[in-house]
Design a protein around this motif. Structure first.
Motif, PDB file in Angstrom:
ATOM      1  N   LEU A 239      12.099   4.286   8.062  1.00 47.61           N
ATOM      2  CA  LEU A 239      11.864   4.959   6.788  1.00 47.61           C
ATOM      3  C   LEU A 239      10.435   5.500   6.723  1.00 47.61           C
ATOM      4  O   LEU A 239      10.205   6.606   6.218  1.00 47.61           O
ATOM      5  N   GLU A 240       9.471   4.740   7.230  1.00 52.41           N
ATOM      6  CA  GLU A 240       8.084   5.199   7.218  1.00 52.41           C
ATOM      7  C   GLU A 240       7.932   6.479   8.046  1.00 52.41           C
ATOM      8  O   GLU A 240       7.177   7.389   7.667  1.00 52.41           O
ATOM      9  N   THR A 243       9.341   9.349   5.768  1.00 56.79           N
ATOM     10  CA  THR A 243       8.501   9.743   4.642  1.00 56.79           C
ATOM     11  C   THR A 243       7.230  10.446   5.118  1.00 56.79           C
ATOM     12  O   THR A 243       6.783  11.417   4.492  1.00 56.79           O
ATOM     13  N   ARG A 282      17.196   4.870  -1.944  1.00 56.73           N
ATOM     14  CA  ARG A 282      16.305   4.305  -2.973  1.00 56.73           C
ATOM     15  C   ARG A 282      15.143   5.241  -3.285  1.00 56.73           C
ATOM     16  O   ARG A 282      14.651   5.277  -4.415  1.00 56.73           O
ATOM     17  N   THR A 283      14.682   5.988  -2.274  1.00 57.47           N
ATOM     18  CA  THR A 283      13.532   6.874  -2.493  1.00 57.47           C
ATOM     19  C   THR A 283      13.892   8.072  -3.352  1.00 57.47           C
ATOM     20  O   THR A 283      13.029   8.621  -4.048  1.00 57.47           O
ATOM     21  N   LEU A 285      14.411  10.906  -2.184  1.00 59.71           N
ATOM     22  CA  LEU A 285      13.741  12.051  -1.568  1.00 59.71           C
ATOM     23  C   LEU A 285      14.541  12.691  -0.448  1.00 59.71           C
ATOM     24  O   LEU A 285      14.149  13.740   0.074  1.00 59.71           O
TER      25      LEU A 285
END
Length: 324
Positions: A239-240, A243, A282-283, A285
């Protein structure tokens, strides 16, 4: 006359050669071992490229000169100013013409998963890396290698697992199913024998270590909470990557970015994939997209795309792309 577009998807475990015609139909394919030059050396990587190219052309009954365009997606390409020109020159020599481009194999995953459309692809195989494009500009994150990077990859999961085994053996962590899985896999008479298997004279190569990630998954499926925590952490690391890449590509905050994935960890390990998709949701985005095509097909698709473009206009952050 039939048009031929060759895509080469190099990986940490294998290299796939896919040739398509102008309509997108696969007309030939071949497999060789990894072309990760940091593991096998540049000379062996080139030999394997020649082996795969020869197999594809042999299947079609043509010479390499008959290929309209080729894209070589190679592991670690764009990261070594000495080796990159050698690999590029070798590809030119193998083809016998200049209708090709070399880039990092991350491009193959994006091109396949998203069909060369704007968005992000996260690769989690032997190693890990993220690549995406927006309005003709590409960018990468991750892919720093197994010594100080590749978080969330199979190799990373395996290393975390081996560290867990050592803690379980010492009594620094409660023994769970993972300890049993490792003991059985290596037929250990004592726990310390693992050091010889991993680091001894006949120790394990990067790809072999990465396959130990399957033991972590097996233990997680048997209820080992520590093994599950490793897989959950892997999803968080991926996930990092996503993003950071979203920000690097400059997608507006109110845009939900298409994101897909490739590589064995996200394609085959259900726990990691589901945890990753849940974190993405959850983000708010991203819009998760099931991969449309495998990376090998993506490499050929990208070759066809480059043939139709003035590929000198493609800008990629981090210099992983070069063409003649």
């Amino acid at each position: 006359m039939t048009a031929y577009f060759l895509g080469v998807d190099g990986g940490g475990t294998k290299t796939e050669f896919v040739c398509m015609d102008g309509s997108g139909e696969i007309v030939a394919r071949a497999l060789t071992g990894t072309t990760y030059h940091l593991e096998v050396g540049a000379e062996e990587a080139v030999r394997r490229l020649g082996e795969g190219l020869g197999a594809v052309c042999g299947e079609l009954g043509i010479a390499p000169a008959a290929l309209d365009y080729a894209f070589f997606g190679l592991p670690a390409y764009g990261e070594d100013s000495e080796v990159d020109p050698q690999l590029h020159a070798a590809c030119a020599r193998l083809l016998g013409h200049d209708r090709f481009a070399c880039g990092n194999d991350m491009v193959c995953g994006w091109a396949g998963s998203l069909g060369c459309e704007d968005g992000i692809n996260i690769v989690a195989g032997t190693g890990s890396i993220g690549y995406g494009e927006r309005q003709g500009v590409g960018a990468r994150v991750g892919g720093w290698g197994e010594i100080f990077g590749d978080e969330g990859s199979a190799h990373w999961i395996a290393i975390q697992g081996l560290a867990l085994f050592s803690r379980m053996s010492d009594g620094r962590a409660p023994k769970g199913p993972f300890h049993d899985r490792v003991t059985e896999a290596f037929t250990l008479r004592s726990d310390l024998e693992l050091c010889e298997h991993i680091m001894g004279r006949h120790g394990m190569a990067r790809g072999e270590i990465a396959r130990l990630a399957n033991l972590v998954s097996q233990a997680a499926g048997e209820g080992d909470l520590a093994a599950r925590a490793i897989l959950q952490a892997a999803a968080g690391e991926l996930l990092e990557l996503a993003t950071a890449l979203r920000s690097r590509l400059g997608f507006p905050e109110d845009v939900s970015v298409p994101i897909s994935w490739s590589g064995g960890v996200l394609s085959q390990q259900q726990f990691v994939r589901e945890a990753f998709v849940e974190l993405l949701d959850r983000t708010g985005l991203f819009t998760p997209v099931e991969p449309r095509h495998p990376p090998g097909y993506g490499a050929a698709l990208y070759a066809r795309r480059l043939a139709a473009l003035d590929h000198s206009t493609i800008v990629v952050s981090g210099l992983p792309f070069s063409s003649t």
